[in-house]
Write a protein that holds these residues in place. Sequence first.
Motif, mmCIF file in Angstrom:
data_model
loop_
_atom_site.group_PDB
_atom_site.id
_atom_site.type_symbol
_atom_site.label_atom_id
_atom_site.label_comp_id
_atom_site.label_asym_id
_atom_site.label_seq_id
_atom_site.Cartn_x
_atom_site.Cartn_y
_atom_site.Cartn_z
ATOM 1 N N ASP A 1 14.610 -35.787 31.609
ATOM 2 C CA ASP A 1 14.141 -34.556 30.964
ATOM 3 C C ASP A 1 13.609 -34.821 29.562
ATOM 4 O O ASP A 1 13.837 -34.038 28.631
ATOM 5 C CB ASP A 1 15.268 -33.512 30.900
ATOM 6 C CG ASP A 1 15.783 -33.133 32.280
ATOM 7 O OD1 ASP A 1 14.971 -33.186 33.234
ATOM 8 O OD2 ASP A 1 16.976 -32.814 32.394
ATOM 9 N N GLY A 2 12.935 -35.977 29.381
ATOM 10 C CA GLY A 2 12.339 -36.278 28.089
ATOM 11 C C GLY A 2 13.327 -36.723 27.031
ATOM 12 O O GLY A 2 12.970 -36.829 25.857
ATOM 13 N N ARG A 3 14.561 -36.976 27.441
ATOM 14 C CA ARG A 3 15.571 -37.431 26.483
ATOM 15 C C ARG A 3 16.130 -38.784 26.940
ATOM 16 O O ARG A 3 16.012 -39.173 28.103
ATOM 17 C CB ARG A 3 16.702 -36.404 26.367
ATOM 18 C CG ARG A 3 16.243 -35.060 25.808
ATOM 19 C CD ARG A 3 17.391 -34.059 25.794
ATOM 20 N NE ARG A 3 18.422 -34.420 24.823
ATOM 21 C CZ ARG A 3 18.374 -34.101 23.529
ATOM 22 N NH1 ARG A 3 17.330 -33.435 23.038
ATOM 23 N NH2 ARG A 3 19.367 -34.424 22.723
ATOM 24 N N ILE A 4 16.736 -39.504 25.990
ATOM 25 C CA ILE A 4 17.349 -40.794 26.287
ATOM 26 C C ILE A 4 18.822 -40.554 26.579
ATOM 27 O O ILE A 4 19.573 -40.094 25.713
ATOM 28 C CB ILE A 4 17.189 -41.777 25.111
ATOM 29 C CG1 ILE A 4 15.709 -41.909 24.730
ATOM 30 C CG2 ILE A 4 17.777 -43.134 25.466
ATOM 31 C CD1 ILE A 4 14.821 -42.390 25.852
ATOM 32 N N CYS A 5 19.219 -40.859 27.813
ATOM 33 C CA CYS A 5 20.583 -40.574 28.250
ATOM 34 C C CYS A 5 21.430 -41.844 28.202
ATOM 35 O O CYS A 5 20.973 -42.925 28.580
ATOM 36 C CB CYS A 5 20.579 -40.020 29.668
ATOM 37 S SG CYS A 5 19.608 -38.509 29.827
ATOM 38 N N PHE A 6 22.667 -41.695 27.771
ATOM 39 C CA PHE A 6 23.567 -42.829 27.573
ATOM 40 C C PHE A 6 24.728 -42.791 28.560
ATOM 41 O O PHE A 6 25.869 -43.060 28.221
ATOM 42 C CB PHE A 6 24.085 -42.831 26.127
ATOM 43 C CG PHE A 6 22.993 -42.997 25.115
ATOM 44 C CD1 PHE A 6 22.582 -44.253 24.715
ATOM 45 C CD2 PHE A 6 22.349 -41.890 24.585
ATOM 46 C CE1 PHE A 6 21.565 -44.410 23.792
ATOM 47 C CE2 PHE A 6 21.329 -42.038 23.659
ATOM 48 C CZ PHE A 6 20.932 -43.302 23.262
#
Length: 428
Positions: free
Chosen positions: A135-140
């Motif tokens: 969703d356009g974000r960097i997930c950790f």
Amino acid sequence: MKPIRPLIEIDDARALIRQHFSERPVKKERVPLFEALGRYLAMDLNADQDMPPFDKSTVDGYAVNTSMLHRKLTSGENLSNGCPSLRLVGEVVMGTEVAIEEVDLEDSCIYIPTGGFLPKGFDAVVKLEEIEQKDGRICFENLMNQSGDKSMPVFQLQPGTNVIRKGEDVQAGDKIIKRGRRLTRYDLGVLGMLGFKEVEVIVPPSLSIATTGDELVDIDAPLSPGKIRDINGTVLAGIAREWGLGPVKLTRLEDTYEAVESYVKSEIDQCDILITSGGSSVGKKDYIPAVVQSLSDHGLLFHGMNIKPGKPIGVAAMKGKPVVLLPGNPVSTVVGFIVLVSELVNQFGFDIQHPFCYAELMETIGAEDGRTTYHMVRLTEGEEKMEAAPLRGKSGLITYIANADGYVVVPLETGEVKAGSRVKVFLL
């Protein structure tokens, strides 16, 4: 010449060398850095800046602020499809400093390549393989444990993770390389990192080496009865080149007083160190001690060392230059060269070190004939430690030293070293 006595101990011989030759003028020259490999540094070198000059990443990944990321990992904020995430706000371009202004560190990360400049406010880097984009974000998500419990991260990401800090390699003012060190390829890398395009090195002393003996013939000559091939000069020149000395000039002399005297008189003006091999004892045709005694500045500083092999060794000063008398037996001449000529060369600004290792002695050895003894050994790798097996041989046999990996010194006062002892092996 009178018989060799009294015999001098090795430490006293080295002390005399330092006393008489410590004021040697050191010649220097500047060479391009890429030509400095194996040369000896002429001065201490200090770093004039921190290296690296900025915090940088050691991996390809995303720069984060650890305290903010930890809070998200444990609080459940900014979830994207169930995983904590940060907004990607920019990219570090190699070779540039990124100015990140008015960034909300609580919800921001930035892409950074390996070696990239870590922007202000970010203190760690998460590897690319540990994140996902959703969703356009960097997930950790991969920083979370695998049990499904989102309350604890898999590991505690710390400030400095995957980061080399400014000055971590070298800090401004550090002494990076000492005068006299022989430069390795890695030293050249350090100097290049610090901006040294050229470096000042010591001009190595020139050596003239003369072998003497009517029994000697050229290496490629056929052997007639009573003749042997002249190998000592070649071996000593090899050690000299291995140490980075030179140029080396080799000469073979007839066994006459006139030939020796003529050579010494003329050659002392052509070299920095004059070395003879053979004719150094008290035999009927051993003329070298008498010639050197008569021509030297103050006579022989010593003649005869309490070591085995290598008893008939002498040193003198002639026109302020060192003259070294070595025996003719191959092992004796090599031992004398290693233990004394290295000390002399160090008076020219060099720092020749003798590499060594420790090993378990496989057989008992001792100080023979009341002298400090140099025992040749063969090294093998045991199950848990190196093992040193003494070799049996005589000082006149070149294979005795050619088959050895190193030598063990048994001082006179030690007397005997038992099998199973841990010994220091100087490598050949």
